[in-house]
Design a protein around this motif. Structure first.
Motif, PDB file in Angstrom:
ATOM      1  N   GLU A 188       4.723   3.599   1.833  1.00 13.57           N
ATOM      2  CA  GLU A 188       5.824   3.944   0.936  1.00 13.57           C
ATOM      3  C   GLU A 188       6.986   4.613   1.675  1.00 13.57           C
ATOM      4  O   GLU A 188       8.148   4.333   1.400  1.00 13.57           O
ATOM      5  CB  GLU A 188       5.296   4.858  -0.163  1.00 13.57           C
ATOM      6  CG  GLU A 188       6.284   5.138  -1.270  1.00 13.57           C
ATOM      7  CD  GLU A 188       5.643   5.950  -2.390  1.00 13.57           C
ATOM      8  OE1 GLU A 188       6.038   5.736  -3.543  1.00 13.57           O
ATOM      9  OE2 GLU A 188       4.751   6.771  -2.115  1.00 13.57           O
ATOM     10  N   HIS A 189       6.690   5.501   2.635  1.00 11.81           N
ATOM     11  CA  HIS A 189       7.757   6.198   3.355  1.00 11.81           C
ATOM     12  C   HIS A 189       8.452   5.294   4.367  1.00 11.81           C
ATOM     13  O   HIS A 189       9.571   5.553   4.764  1.00 11.81           O
ATOM     14  CB  HIS A 189       7.222   7.457   4.033  1.00 11.81           C
ATOM     15  CG  HIS A 189       6.249   7.185   5.136  1.00 11.81           C
ATOM     16  ND1 HIS A 189       4.932   6.856   4.902  1.00 11.81           N
ATOM     17  CD2 HIS A 189       6.409   7.174   6.477  1.00 11.81           C
ATOM     18  CE1 HIS A 189       4.330   6.662   6.056  1.00 11.81           C
ATOM     19  NE2 HIS A 189       5.193   6.845   7.036  1.00 11.81           N
TER      20      HIS A 189
ATOM     21  N   PRO B  40       0.814  -1.219   0.000  1.00 13.39           N
ATOM     22  CA  PRO B  40       0.000   0.000   0.000  1.00 13.39           C
ATOM     23  C   PRO B  40       0.849   1.271   0.000  1.00 13.39           C
ATOM     24  O   PRO B  40       1.893   1.326   0.648  1.00 13.39           O
ATOM     25  CB  PRO B  40      -0.783  -0.104   1.317  1.00 13.39           C
ATOM     26  CG  PRO B  40      -0.774  -1.551   1.656  1.00 13.39           C
ATOM     27  CD  PRO B  40       0.518  -2.086   1.128  1.00 13.39           C
ATOM     28  N   ARG B  41       0.401   2.273  -0.721  1.00 12.92           N
ATOM     29  CA  ARG B  41       1.133   3.527  -0.849  1.00 12.92           C
ATOM     30  C   ARG B  41       1.372   4.202   0.505  1.00 12.92           C
ATOM     31  O   ARG B  41       2.361   4.875   0.709  1.00 12.92           O
ATOM     32  CB  ARG B  41       0.395   4.483  -1.785  1.00 12.92           C
ATOM     33  CG  ARG B  41       1.174   5.765  -2.031  1.00 12.92           C
ATOM     34  CD  ARG B  41       0.659   6.543  -3.202  1.00 12.92           C
ATOM     35  NE  ARG B  41       0.824   5.862  -4.464  1.00 12.92           N
ATOM     36  CZ  ARG B  41       1.912   5.929  -5.227  1.00 12.92           C
ATOM     37  NH1 ARG B  41       2.934   6.625  -4.853  1.00 12.92           N
ATOM     38  NH2 ARG B  41       1.965   5.288  -6.370  1.00 12.92           N
ATOM     39  N   ILE B  42       0.472   3.985   1.453  1.00 13.78           N
ATOM     40  CA  ILE B  42       0.613   4.619   2.763  1.00 13.78           C
ATOM     41  C   ILE B  42       1.897   4.158   3.481  1.00 13.78           C
ATOM     42  O   ILE B  42       2.423   4.856   4.335  1.00 13.78           O
ATOM     43  CB  ILE B  42      -0.640   4.363   3.641  1.00 13.78           C
ATOM     44  CG1 ILE B  42      -0.668   5.307   4.825  1.00 13.78           C
ATOM     45  CG2 ILE B  42      -0.724   2.925   4.070  1.00 13.78           C
ATOM     46  CD1 ILE B  42      -1.997   5.364   5.540  1.00 13.78           C
TER      47      ILE B  42
END
Length: 53
Positions: free
Chosen positions: A34-35, A30-32
């Motif tokens: 990514e960090h 999930p992009r959430i």
């Protein structure tokens, strides 16, 4: 006082359906996250099959 541990273990539980990319089966992160999961990050991945197609 001791300094905070900057190398803390981070855990994420993700339930995903396996996707297809060409002839390969993939798991999309999930992009959430990514960090947290930048390229080069080493992770331990455990897979538990919950159901089959």
């Amino acid at each position: 006082m001791t300094p905070a541990n900057t190398n803390q273990l981070k855990k994420f539980a993700i339930t995903k359906k396996i996707a297809k990319h060409g002839s390969q089966a993939i798991i999309v992160v999930p992009r959430i996250l990514e960090h947290e999961l930048k390229p080069g990050t080493i992770v331990q991945l455990n897979i538990e099959v919950l159901g089959e197609k």
